[in-house]
Every structure is written in C-alpha cells, then in structure tokens.
Design a protein around this motif. Structure first.
Motif, PDB file in Angstrom:
ATOM      1  N   GLU A  62      -6.129   9.847   1.666  1.00 28.46           N
ATOM      2  CA  GLU A  62      -5.411   8.676   2.133  1.00 28.46           C
ATOM      3  C   GLU A  62      -6.399   7.765   2.863  1.00 28.46           C
ATOM      4  OE1 GLU A  62      -2.328   7.921   1.542  1.00 28.46           O
ATOM      5  OE2 GLU A  62      -1.624   9.801   0.668  1.00 28.46           O
ATOM      6  N   THR A  63      -6.161   6.462   2.772  1.00 31.18           N
ATOM      7  CA  THR A  63      -7.054   5.501   3.409  1.00 31.18           C
ATOM      8  C   THR A  63      -6.648   5.292   4.851  1.00 31.18           C
ATOM      9  OG1 THR A  63      -7.375   4.365   1.295  1.00 31.18           O
ATOM     10  CG2 THR A  63      -8.019   3.179   3.279  1.00 31.18           C
ATOM     11  N   ILE A  64      -7.588   5.517   5.773  1.00 30.04           N
ATOM     12  CA  ILE A  64      -7.304   5.352   7.200  1.00 30.04           C
ATOM     13  C   ILE A  64      -6.966   3.897   7.496  1.00 30.04           C
ATOM     14  CG2 ILE A  64      -8.289   5.491   9.514  1.00 30.04           C
ATOM     15  CD1 ILE A  64      -9.985   7.808   8.559  1.00 30.04           C
ATOM     16  N   GLY A  65      -5.883   3.692   8.210  1.00 31.60           N
ATOM     17  CA  GLY A  65      -5.462   2.346   8.573  1.00 31.60           C
ATOM     18  C   GLY A  65      -4.502   1.710   7.600  1.00 31.60           C
ATOM     19  N   MET A  66      -4.283   2.325   6.435  1.00 25.25           N
ATOM     20  CA  MET A  66      -3.382   1.757   5.426  1.00 25.25           C
ATOM     21  C   MET A  66      -2.099   2.587   5.382  1.00 25.25           C
ATOM     22  SD  MET A  66      -4.035   1.065   1.347  1.00 25.25           S
ATOM     23  CE  MET A  66      -5.373  -0.067   1.738  1.00 25.25           C
ATOM     24  N   ILE A  67      -0.997   1.993   5.800  1.00 16.44           N
ATOM     25  CA  ILE A  67       0.308   2.657   5.785  1.00 16.44           C
ATOM     26  C   ILE A  67       1.121   2.099   4.626  1.00 16.44           C
ATOM     27  CG2 ILE A  67       2.393   3.158   7.079  1.00 16.44           C
ATOM     28  CD1 ILE A  67      -0.085   4.399   8.270  1.00 16.44           C
ATOM     29  N   THR A  68       1.434   2.944   3.653  1.00 21.95           N
ATOM     30  CA  THR A  68       2.210   2.519   2.493  1.00 21.95           C
ATOM     31  C   THR A  68       3.571   3.195   2.496  1.00 21.95           C
ATOM     32  OG1 THR A  68       1.361   4.304   1.087  1.00 21.95           O
ATOM     33  CG2 THR A  68       0.080   2.261   1.169  1.00 21.95           C
ATOM     34  N   THR A  69       4.529   2.553   1.844  1.00 21.05           N
ATOM     35  CA  THR A  69       5.868   3.132   1.745  1.00 21.05           C
ATOM     36  C   THR A  69       5.835   4.447   0.976  1.00 21.05           C
ATOM     37  OG1 THR A  69       6.852   0.924   1.782  1.00 21.05           O
ATOM     38  CG2 THR A  69       8.219   2.717   0.931  1.00 21.05           C
ATOM     39  N   GLU A  70       5.078   4.468  -0.110  1.00 25.09           N
ATOM     40  CA  GLU A  70       4.984   5.683  -0.920  1.00 25.09           C
ATOM     41  C   GLU A  70       4.385   6.833  -0.118  1.00 25.09           C
ATOM     42  OE1 GLU A  70       2.777   7.245  -5.027  1.00 25.09           O
ATOM     43  OE2 GLU A  70       2.590   5.156  -4.370  1.00 25.09           O
ATOM     44  N   GLY A  71       3.324   6.551   0.620  1.00 24.54           N
ATOM     45  CA  GLY A  71       2.694   7.591   1.421  1.00 24.54           C
ATOM     46  C   GLY A  71       3.608   8.087   2.532  1.00 24.54           C
ATOM     47  N   THR A  72       4.345   7.163   3.153  1.00 21.82           N
ATOM     48  CA  THR A  72       5.244   7.546   4.240  1.00 21.82           C
ATOM     49  C   THR A  72       6.397   8.399   3.733  1.00 21.82           C
ATOM     50  OG1 THR A  72       4.695   5.554   5.494  1.00 21.82           O
ATOM     51  CG2 THR A  72       6.750   6.667   6.048  1.00 21.82           C
ATOM     52  N   VAL A  73       7.005   7.975   2.619  1.00 25.33           N
ATOM     53  CA  VAL A  73       8.119   8.743   2.045  1.00 25.33           C
ATOM     54  C   VAL A  73       7.645  10.130   1.626  1.00 25.33           C
ATOM     55  CG1 VAL A  73       9.742   8.875   0.114  1.00 25.33           C
ATOM     56  CG2 VAL A  73       9.410   6.712   1.326  1.00 25.33           C
ATOM     57  N   ALA A 114      16.845  18.562   8.948  1.00 24.33           N
ATOM     58  CA  ALA A 114      17.188  17.374   9.744  1.00 24.33           C
ATOM     59  C   ALA A 114      16.157  17.134  10.838  1.00 24.33           C
ATOM     60  CB  ALA A 114      18.577  17.540  10.348  1.00 24.33           C
ATOM     61  N   ALA A 115      15.699  18.214  11.481  1.00 27.72           N
ATOM     62  CA  ALA A 115      14.672  18.067  12.512  1.00 27.72           C
ATOM     63  C   ALA A 115      13.378  17.533  11.911  1.00 27.72           C
ATOM     64  CB  ALA A 115      14.424  19.412  13.197  1.00 27.72           C
ATOM     65  N   GLY A 116      13.030  18.015  10.719  1.00 31.46           N
ATOM     66  CA  GLY A 116      11.838  17.504  10.050  1.00 31.46           C
ATOM     67  C   GLY A 116      11.972  16.048   9.667  1.00 31.46           C
ATOM     68  N   LEU A 117      13.187  15.671   9.254  1.00 36.42           N
ATOM     69  CA  LEU A 117      13.434  14.288   8.871  1.00 36.42           C
ATOM     70  C   LEU A 117      13.397  13.350  10.073  1.00 36.42           C
ATOM     71  CD1 LEU A 117      14.249  12.385   6.526  1.00 36.42           C
ATOM     72  CD2 LEU A 117      16.633  12.873   7.087  1.00 36.42           C
ATOM     73  N   LEU A 118      13.856  13.852  11.221  1.00 35.57           N
ATOM     74  CA  LEU A 118      13.927  13.026  12.418  1.00 35.57           C
ATOM     75  C   LEU A 118      12.668  13.106  13.284  1.00 35.57           C
ATOM     76  CD1 LEU A 118      17.572  13.880  13.516  1.00 35.57           C
ATOM     77  CD2 LEU A 118      16.789  11.759  12.462  1.00 35.57           C
ATOM     78  N   MET A 119      11.985  14.262  13.261  1.00 29.63           N
ATOM     79  CA  MET A 119      10.884  14.476  14.197  1.00 29.63           C
ATOM     80  C   MET A 119       9.545  14.681  13.501  1.00 29.63           C
ATOM     81  SD  MET A 119       9.922  14.645  17.339  1.00 29.63           S
ATOM     82  CE  MET A 119      11.529  14.717  18.167  1.00 29.63           C
ATOM     83  N   ALA A 120       9.389  15.784  12.778  1.00 30.84           N
ATOM     84  CA  ALA A 120       8.079  16.142  12.230  1.00 30.84           C
ATOM     85  C   ALA A 120       7.553  15.099  11.257  1.00 30.84           C
ATOM     86  CB  ALA A 120       8.164  17.512  11.550  1.00 30.84           C
ATOM     87  N   GLY A 121       8.420  14.602  10.361  1.00 27.48           N
ATOM     88  CA  GLY A 121       7.978  13.628   9.372  1.00 27.48           C
ATOM     89  C   GLY A 121       7.575  12.288   9.980  1.00 27.48           C
ATOM     90  N   PRO A 122       8.527  11.560  10.545  1.00 30.48           N
ATOM     91  CA  PRO A 122       8.170  10.255  11.130  1.00 30.48           C
ATOM     92  C   PRO A 122       7.248  10.396  12.332  1.00 30.48           C
ATOM     93  CG  PRO A 122      10.463  10.805  11.617  1.00 30.48           C
ATOM     94  CD  PRO A 122       9.978  11.802  10.620  1.00 30.48           C
ATOM     95  N   GLY A 123       7.416  11.461  13.130  1.00 30.70           N
ATOM     96  CA  GLY A 123       6.541  11.658  14.275  1.00 30.70           C
ATOM     97  C   GLY A 123       5.104  11.875  13.856  1.00 30.70           C
ATOM     98  N   GLY A 124       4.910  12.700  12.818  1.00 25.76           N
ATOM     99  CA  GLY A 124       3.563  12.928  12.313  1.00 25.76           C
ATOM    100  C   GLY A 124       2.933  11.664  11.779  1.00 25.76           C
ATOM    101  N   ARG A 125       3.737  10.861  11.107  1.00 26.94           N
ATOM    102  CA  ARG A 125       3.224   9.592  10.570  1.00 26.94           C
ATOM    103  C   ARG A 125       2.834   8.642  11.699  1.00 26.94           C
ATOM    104  NH1 ARG A 125       0.705   8.620   5.922  1.00 26.94           N
ATOM    105  NH2 ARG A 125       1.334   6.690   4.884  1.00 26.94           N
ATOM    106  N   LEU A 126       3.623   8.613  12.757  1.00 30.05           N
ATOM    107  CA  LEU A 126       3.303   7.754  13.901  1.00 30.05           C
ATOM    108  C   LEU A 126       2.028   8.216  14.608  1.00 30.05           C
ATOM    109  CD1 LEU A 126       6.833   7.118  15.450  1.00 30.05           C
ATOM    110  CD2 LEU A 126       5.357   5.443  14.325  1.00 30.05           C
ATOM    111  N   VAL A 127       1.860   9.539  14.726  1.00 25.32           N
ATOM    112  CA  VAL A 127       0.641  10.051  15.346  1.00 25.32           C
ATOM    113  C   VAL A 127      -0.579   9.669  14.511  1.00 25.32           C
ATOM    114  CG1 VAL A 127      -0.631  12.145  15.967  1.00 25.32           C
ATOM    115  CG2 VAL A 127       1.785  11.940  16.543  1.00 25.32           C
ATOM    116  N   MET A 128      -0.464   9.776  13.201  1.00 24.87           N
ATOM    117  CA  MET A 128      -1.571   9.386  12.322  1.00 24.87           C
ATOM    118  C   MET A 128      -1.899   7.915  12.474  1.00 24.87           C
ATOM    119  SD  MET A 128      -0.263  11.570   9.022  1.00 24.87           S
ATOM    120  CE  MET A 128      -1.388  10.788   7.869  1.00 24.87           C
ATOM    121  N   ARG A 129      -0.856   7.102  12.622  1.00 23.28           N
ATOM    122  CA  ARG A 129      -1.082   5.659  12.806  1.00 23.28           C
ATOM    123  C   ARG A 129      -1.743   5.399  14.159  1.00 23.28           C
ATOM    124  NH1 ARG A 129      -2.984   1.725  12.530  1.00 23.28           N
ATOM    125  NH2 ARG A 129      -2.179  -0.371  12.179  1.00 23.28           N
ATOM    126  N   LEU A 130      -1.325   6.129  15.178  1.00 15.72           N
ATOM    127  CA  LEU A 130      -1.917   5.981  16.507  1.00 15.72           C
ATOM    128  C   LEU A 130      -3.400   6.328  16.490  1.00 15.72           C
ATOM    129  CD1 LEU A 130      -1.734   5.658  19.618  1.00 15.72           C
ATOM    130  CD2 LEU A 130      -1.020   8.054  19.711  1.00 15.72           C
TER     131      LEU A 130
END
Length: 232
Positions: A40-51, A7-23
């Motif tokens: 992965e292509t820098i600057g391109m955020i895809t649903t498949e990559g995020t999931v 649950a912590a990974g689902l709420l923090m590590a996963g989405p948090g890591g993705r947000l840091v990469m986007r930042l």
C-alpha cells in the motif's frame, strides 16, 4: 460471540486500525509515496483499501477475538474488569506475535515515531478487547433463547456472516456448533463432570493458567516493543 466480535471489528479494529495508519503516515511526511509491507502507498487512502481493511482485518479479526473471548470468559473477571483483562491478554500474548505490533513488520522502519505506533496500536487492541464483551453482554440480554422455531429468526445474521467470511465463517460456525453440541452432551451424559467444570477449583486453575501465559509472554512482548521503539 461471533456477531459481537464481528461488530467490534467493524466498529473498532477496522476503522481504528485505518485511522492509526493514517496518523502514522501524517507523522512521517518524508516517507509519503513509499510502499508498505502490504504494497500500500503511504499517505494514500483509497475507498477500496479502506473497505478491504475493515472487512478482512476488522471483521475477520473481530470474529477471532469473539471466539477467543467465548473460550476464555469462564475465567475472566465479571463486568468491565473482564473486558480490560481480556484486552490486556490480547495485547501481551497476541499483538506482538500476530498483529498489529509484530516487530518484524518493516512498516515500523518507515513510519513512526515508534512510541506513537506502540501507544496507538496498544490502545486499539485493548479497546477491541473491551468492546467485544460489552457487545456480547448487550446482545445476550436481547437475543431470544432458541426454545421455539420463531426465535431462530434472530440468529439469521449468523448465516449472513458465514457467507460473508466464506470458509473462515463456515469454519467458525462449525466450531461454535460443535462446542454447543459438546456442552449439551456433557450436561446430559455426565452431569457431575459438567457441574465440576463450574467449581471454584476449576475457576482458580483457569485464572492461574491465564496469568502464567501472560507472564511467559511478557518478556517477548517487552522485547518486541523495544524493537519497535528503536526502529521508530
């Protein structure tokens, strides 16, 4: 611990890591379109990559932190301080040898600045370490004891988690079951040894060992951080 870590990974590590990469991609516009270490292509955020990132990095990594917390909680401080110390241990001992602050990751040569990478990922690791015990405490006050067949229904999510994670989940489940069985056998067969496990001497020795491990890892951690700062 498995559910709390996932649950912590689902709420923090996963989405948090993705947000840091986007930042970091947003602060490195000149590198947009280049490939990362994971192709992965820098600057391109895809649903498949995020999931994929949230499931395999967030949940699987979260389960690992949950198991690690289960092993170390005996020697951690009580309350919020325990979560903070656990997060700090994750950062100093594991973050620069595994992820996300591995200095040989060539992505740090591409995105940056280095200080932002270190600050964002360090905060994420510590937050993950703090969230695991918080969720574990919340669940432990609500999950029923396994003292009746009906209580087992509350633990069915563990089966779903094992199926979701495949071999990793089955290995984690087997490890947890073996640990529980060993603990029960120890209490039944060697009650005096089980009692000494909770003695003040064992507590002091365990905390000293954790402190020593952190101090030993500190130079390598500092070198890794310096490498990232210079690369960025």
């Amino acid at each position: 611990m498995l559910v709390s870590g996932a649950a912590a990974g689902l709420l923090m590590a996963g989405p948090g890591g993705r947000l840091v990469m986007r930042l970091l991609a947003a602060t490195s516009p000149e590198d947009t379109g280049r490939l990362t270490e994971q192709n992965e292509t820098i600057g391109m955020i895809t649903t498949e990559g995020t999931v994929g990132f949230v499931v395999f990095t967030g949940i699987v990594g979260g389960c690992a932190t949950g198991i690690l917390y289960a092993l170390l909680r005996r020697w951690l401080p009580k309350g919020r301080a325990g979560g903070l110390v656990f997060g700090a241990l994750l950062l100093v001992i594991l973050a620069t040898t595994l992820e996300p602050l591995r200095p040989d990751n060539r992505d740090f040569d591409v995105v940056g600045p280095g200080w932002l990478s270190v600050l964002a990922f360090s905060a994420l690791v510590v937050a993950q370490g703090m969230l695991v015990p918080a969720l574990a405490g919340w669940l432990s006050r609500r999950a029923p004891l396994l003292d009746s067949p009906g209580a087992a229904v509350a633990y069915l999510p563990l089966l779903g988690l094992a199926v979701l994670l495949g071999p990793v989940g089955l290995l984690a489940a087997a490890t947890v079951m073996a640990t529980i069985a060993a603990g029960m056998a120890l209490r039944l067969l060697l009650p005096r040894l089980a009692g000494s496990w909770h003695s003040r001497g064992v507590t002091t020795a365990g905390r000293a060992a954790l402190a020593a491990a952190a101090l030993i890892a500190l130079p390598a951690f500092a070198a890794a951080i310096s490498s990232i700062l210079l690369a960025g």
